[in-house]
Design a protein around this motif. Structure first.
Motif, PDB file in Angstrom:
ATOM      1  N   VAL A   1       2.000  -8.918 -41.124  1.00  0.00           N
ATOM      2  CA  VAL A   1       2.089 -10.376 -41.140  1.00  0.00           C
ATOM      3  C   VAL A   1       0.694 -10.936 -40.964  1.00  0.00           C
ATOM      4  N   SER A   2       0.318 -11.915 -41.769  1.00  0.00           N
ATOM      5  CA  SER A   2      -1.030 -12.481 -41.666  1.00  0.00           C
ATOM      6  C   SER A   2      -1.241 -13.117 -40.315  1.00  0.00           C
ATOM      7  N   ALA A   3      -2.455 -13.042 -39.803  1.00  0.00           N
ATOM      8  CA  ALA A   3      -2.746 -13.500 -38.446  1.00  0.00           C
ATOM      9  C   ALA A   3      -2.425 -14.966 -38.223  1.00  0.00           C
ATOM     10  N   PRO A   4      -2.810 -15.908 -39.081  1.00  0.00           N
ATOM     11  CA  PRO A   4      -2.524 -17.313 -38.826  1.00  0.00           C
ATOM     12  C   PRO A   4      -1.025 -17.594 -38.756  1.00  0.00           C
ATOM     13  N   ARG A   5      -0.238 -17.033 -39.707  1.00  0.00           N
ATOM     14  CA  ARG A   5       1.203 -17.279 -39.692  1.00  0.00           C
ATOM     15  C   ARG A   5       1.839 -16.627 -38.479  1.00  0.00           C
ATOM     16  N   TRP A   6       1.379 -15.417 -38.112  1.00  0.00           N
ATOM     17  CA  TRP A   6       1.913 -14.732 -36.926  1.00  0.00           C
ATOM     18  C   TRP A   6       1.663 -15.563 -35.673  1.00  0.00           C
ATOM     19  N   ALA A   7       0.432 -16.065 -35.549  1.00  0.00           N
ATOM     20  CA  ALA A   7       0.078 -16.840 -34.364  1.00  0.00           C
ATOM     21  C   ALA A   7       0.913 -18.110 -34.276  1.00  0.00           C
ATOM     22  N   GLU A   8       1.141 -18.765 -35.442  1.00  0.00           N
ATOM     23  CA  GLU A   8       1.936 -19.990 -35.460  1.00  0.00           C
ATOM     24  C   GLU A   8       3.369 -19.704 -35.056  1.00  0.00           C
ATOM     25  N   ALA A   9       3.940 -18.612 -35.613  1.00  0.00           N
ATOM     26  CA  ALA A   9       5.328 -18.256 -35.288  1.00  0.00           C
ATOM     27  C   ALA A   9       5.460 -17.864 -33.835  1.00  0.00           C
ATOM     28  N   ALA A  10       4.483 -17.073 -33.331  1.00  0.00           N
ATOM     29  CA  ALA A  10       4.543 -16.642 -31.935  1.00  0.00           C
ATOM     30  C   ALA A  10       4.511 -17.837 -31.005  1.00  0.00           C
ATOM     31  N   SER A  11       3.653 -18.820 -31.315  1.00  0.00           N
ATOM     32  CA  SER A  11       3.547 -20.008 -30.477  1.00  0.00           C
ATOM     33  C   SER A  11       4.864 -20.764 -30.445  1.00  0.00           C
ATOM     34  N   ALA A  12       5.490 -20.907 -31.638  1.00  0.00           N
ATOM     35  CA  ALA A  12       6.758 -21.620 -31.718  1.00  0.00           C
ATOM     36  C   ALA A  12       7.843 -20.920 -30.910  1.00  0.00           C
ATOM     37  N   ASP A  13       7.894 -19.594 -30.998  1.00  0.00           N
ATOM     38  CA  ASP A  13       8.932 -18.863 -30.281  1.00  0.00           C
ATOM     39  C   ASP A  13       8.674 -18.786 -28.788  1.00  0.00           C
ATOM     40  N   GLN A  14       7.410 -18.784 -28.388  1.00  0.00           N
ATOM     41  CA  GLN A  14       7.110 -18.864 -26.969  1.00  0.00           C
ATOM     42  C   GLN A  14       7.564 -20.204 -26.414  1.00  0.00           C
ATOM     43  N   ASP A  15       7.353 -21.273 -27.175  1.00  0.00           N
ATOM     44  CA  ASP A  15       7.821 -22.590 -26.756  1.00  0.00           C
ATOM     45  C   ASP A  15       9.341 -22.625 -26.694  1.00  0.00           C
ATOM     46  N   PHE A  16      10.000 -21.875 -27.572  1.00  0.00           N
ATOM     47  CA  PHE A  16      11.461 -21.833 -27.589  1.00  0.00           C
ATOM     48  C   PHE A  16      12.010 -21.391 -26.236  1.00  0.00           C
ATOM     49  N   TYR A  17      11.328 -20.477 -25.561  1.00  0.00           N
ATOM     50  CA  TYR A  17      11.836 -19.921 -24.308  1.00  0.00           C
ATOM     51  C   TYR A  17      11.583 -20.807 -23.096  1.00  0.00           C
ATOM     52  N   LYS A  18      10.855 -21.886 -23.271  1.00  0.00           N
ATOM     53  CA  LYS A  18      10.560 -22.770 -22.149  1.00  0.00           C
ATOM     54  C   LYS A  18      11.857 -23.376 -21.605  1.00  0.00           C
ATOM     55  N   GLY A  19      12.106 -23.156 -20.321  1.00  0.00           N
ATOM     56  CA  GLY A  19      13.299 -23.693 -19.680  1.00  0.00           C
ATOM     57  C   GLY A  19      14.586 -22.970 -20.019  1.00  0.00           C
ATOM     58  N   LYS A  20      14.504 -21.872 -20.778  1.00  0.00           N
ATOM     59  CA  LYS A  20      15.698 -21.139 -21.191  1.00  0.00           C
ATOM     60  C   LYS A  20      16.009 -19.996 -20.210  1.00  0.00           C
ATOM     61  N   THR A  21      17.221 -19.467 -20.338  1.00  0.00           N
ATOM     62  CA  THR A  21      17.653 -18.306 -19.565  1.00  0.00           C
ATOM     63  C   THR A  21      18.010 -17.175 -20.524  1.00  0.00           C
ATOM     64  N   ILE A  22      17.401 -16.025 -20.315  1.00  0.00           N
ATOM     65  CA  ILE A  22      17.724 -14.825 -21.096  1.00  0.00           C
ATOM     66  C   ILE A  22      18.714 -14.000 -20.286  1.00  0.00           C
ATOM     67  N   ARG A  23      19.813 -13.626 -20.930  1.00  0.00           N
ATOM     68  CA  ARG A  23      20.852 -12.851 -20.253  1.00  0.00           C
ATOM     69  C   ARG A  23      20.767 -11.393 -20.685  1.00  0.00           C
ATOM     70  N   VAL A  24      20.718 -10.481 -19.710  1.00  0.00           N
ATOM     71  CA  VAL A  24      20.748  -9.052 -19.978  1.00  0.00           C
ATOM     72  C   VAL A  24      22.165  -8.563 -19.698  1.00  0.00           C
ATOM     73  N   VAL A  25      22.886  -8.207 -20.746  1.00  0.00           N
ATOM     74  CA  VAL A  25      24.278  -7.757 -20.610  1.00  0.00           C
ATOM     75  C   VAL A  25      24.266  -6.242 -20.427  1.00  0.00           C
ATOM     76  N   VAL A  26      24.592  -5.806 -19.217  1.00  0.00           N
ATOM     77  CA  VAL A  26      24.591  -4.389 -18.873  1.00  0.00           C
ATOM     78  C   VAL A  26      26.016  -3.858 -18.955  1.00  0.00           C
ATOM     79  N   GLY A  27      26.194  -2.762 -19.659  1.00  0.00           N
ATOM     80  CA  GLY A  27      27.535  -2.252 -19.910  1.00  0.00           C
ATOM     81  C   GLY A  27      28.159  -1.448 -18.790  1.00  0.00           C
ATOM     82  N   PHE A  28      27.574  -1.495 -17.600  1.00  0.00           N
ATOM     83  CA  PHE A  28      28.078  -0.716 -16.472  1.00  0.00           C
ATOM     84  C   PHE A  28      28.124  -1.570 -15.208  1.00  0.00           C
TER      85      PHE A  28
END
Length: 354
Positions: free
Chosen positions: A14-41
């Protein structure tokens, strides 16, 4: 190393400029969010312990520092969690699944209760390549492998369900070595098997050595629990005097059964995955965050304090070629795939009555 190089090369396509733009957008996506880890045990076992330590440290390796919580979805040897991740969870990067990786082998064998295609998960990686051991209580009357072979009645081992190592390992040991085993299944996790053993309901069980050593430490240290057998390609470094199952295999067929049924799946038991269809930018972000966590000194210190092992695999290594290549055609669960496994393993695996 080749797998790590391949993963890095794929990311760099992936080209560096597009990668950096996408990474920034997805990092912003996680702001204030909760990630759930579903453990099967169930809570209190080795899978749960690893996941809770991961949840305490991984958020700081995601730029917006989201909250991460563990949700135990125990049942059917972690099939409930795996099927849920595949069929019911949103592919938005907010749900991570942690189920036993040997379920991939059940998929290859055509287990109809497996409702996922392991090739389609987005694998983040695994914190460790596992080793396996069998621990029995002192009250079982079996403290050595010789006593086990000579036992006048089957040794009762607790298990969860076919596909979980605490169920599959006893099956393989009975088929390959002729050990007297009675498998009692239906437990929600290894913590429940431990409690059942301590109450005399079963004699013990076989599952990952890191988990046995950590969560049953008091029993082992007091002599109320004995590690009678290990089932590993080579002996675990800290239990060199405990006999290894492969050394008791009297035929090539028995060796193949142990190698295919226990050794190979043990390498990927604790893999973490995202649902199919998760945006690639979020997959790559979480893969990097996962591996950065594996290198985190505070994470490593807590893993060590819990007496667990750390020997991580990347996302590319989490689903090895022997499982990826075991079934090429979509939905094909026929003889072509099964022929890639030893016939002895197939014969031993299909009858689930012990």
């Amino acid at each position: 190393m080749a797998h790590r190089t391949a993963l890095l090369a794929a990311l760099l396509l992936v080209s560096a400029p597009r990668w950096a733009e996408a990474a920034s957008a997805d990092q912003d996506f996680y702001k204030g969010k909760t990630i759930r880890v579903v453990v099967g045990f169930a809570a209190g076992g080795g899978f749960d312990t690893y996941a809770r330590i991961l949840a305490r440290h991984m958020p700081k390796h995601i730029a917006s520092n989201p909250t991460m919580v563990v949700d135990n979805m125990a049942g059917a040897g972690s099939r409930l969690a795996a099927n849920y991740l595949y069929k019911a969870s949103a592919p938005d990067g907010l749900t991570i699944g942690n189920f036993i990786g040997s379920l991939i082998l059940q998929q290859i064998l055509g287990d109809q209760s497996v409702e996922f295609d392991g090739r389609k998960f987005e694998w983040l990686g695994a914190p460790v390549m596992d080793e396996t051991a069998c621990a029995l209580t002192k009250t079982s009357g079996v403290t050595t492998i010789d006593q086990w072979f000579a036992a006048k009645k089957p040794v009762k081992l607790g298990g969860e369900a076919p596909g979980a190592n605490d169920s599959d390992v006893p099956r393989v040991l009975k088929a390959a070595l002729g050990l007297p085993v009675q498998l009692i299944e239906g437990y929600k996790g290894t913590s429940n098997i431990r409690l059942a053993a301590e109450s005399g309901e079963v004699d013990g069980g076989c599952w990952t050595w890191a988990s046995v050593r950590s969560t049953w430490k008091k029993g082992i240290d007091s002599g109320l629990v004995n590690v009678v057998l290990q089932v590993n390609p080579k002996k675990a470094a800290d239990i060199p005097s405990v006999p290894n199952a492969i050394d008791y295999a009297k035929t090539n067929e028995a060796r193949q059964l142990i190698e295919s049924g226990v050794h190979a799946p043990s390498a990927v038991l604790r893999a973490y995955a995202l649902p199919p269809g998760t945006p690639k930018e979020r997959v790559n972000l979480l893969r990097r965050s996962f591996m950065d966590t594996m290198k985190d000194a505070e994470f490593a210190a807590e893993i060590k304090k819990a007496d667990l092992d750390l020997n991580p695999l990347t996302g590319a290594e989490a689903l090895p070629a022997r499982f990826r290549d075991g079934h090429e055609a979509e939905g094909d669960f026929g003889a072509k795939k099964m022929s890639r496994l030893p016939e002895s393993f197939i014969r031993a695996k299909l009858p689930y009555s012990l």
